[in-house]
Design a protein around this motif. Structure first.
Motif: not given
Length: 182
Positions: A154-182
């Motif tokens: 909720q705090q992130i949603s307010q800070a970046v102006g993104m729907a709260e239910n979009s935060i989790g999927p974005l985090l999952s994709r970002a974590r996957q990109k980070m794992r691929e870079g490890a």
């Protein structure tokens, strides 16, 4: 791991307000909450004095008692109680550290030789920065807010102006990109 019978009974006793239930609960989970306080602060480069740590631990237990033990009542019982409490404690402590700016950052000065732990922290920070460089600026900001600053969706949603239910999927994709870079 699922909820053990011992924890199920203790949890129900606390919710019911049984005599001595809260004291038993605190005795059982005090060490866990202290560990979470120390680890959460350390992972953010914050040195806690005993008084501040005790305040953070007390705040976690106050949150658990608030609203007629509402946090305990909302526990779905689909994991261990320790796992649930770890998540709650980490969020409470991270928010408090962020809010209060309790940031006596660990640092290396000319008068203070680098310890093995400090050197590891610097290497880990460089690794995190390298991995986060693979992300878009938006992804990087959200990963930082969630994992390093302890902000809620909720705090992130307010800070970046993104729907709260979009935060989790974005985090999952970002974590996957980070794992691929490890």
């Amino acid at each position: 791991m699922s909820l053990s019978d011992i924890d199920r009974i203790l949890l129900q006793r606390c919710i019911d307000g049984a005599p001595r239930a809260w004291q038993d609960f605190v005795e059982r989970f005090l060490g866990l909450v202290i560990h979470v306080a120390n680890h959460t602060a350390e992972s953010r480069g914050i040195a806690l004095d005993e008084s501040t740590r005790d305040d953070l631990v007390a705040e976690v237990f106050m949150v658990l008692l608030a609203s007629d033990r509402g946090v305990l009542r909302r526990f779905r019982r689909d994991s261990s109680l320790a796992t649930y409490l770890t998540v709650i404690a980490r969020r409470v402590i991270a928010r408090r550290l962020h809010r209060d700016g309790t940031r006596s950052r660990l640092s290396v000065t000319a008068a203070e030789p680098a310890t093995h732990q400090t050197a590891d922290r610097i290497e880990n920070r460089e690794e995190v920065e390298r991995l986060m460089a693979r992300l878009s600026p938006e992804e990087s900001d959200i990963v930082r807010m969630y994992h390093l600053e302890g902000m809620s969706y909720q705090q992130i949603s307010q800070a970046v102006g993104m729907a709260e239910n979009s935060i989790g999927p974005l985090l999952s994709r970002a974590r996957q990109k980070m794992r691929e870079g490890a």
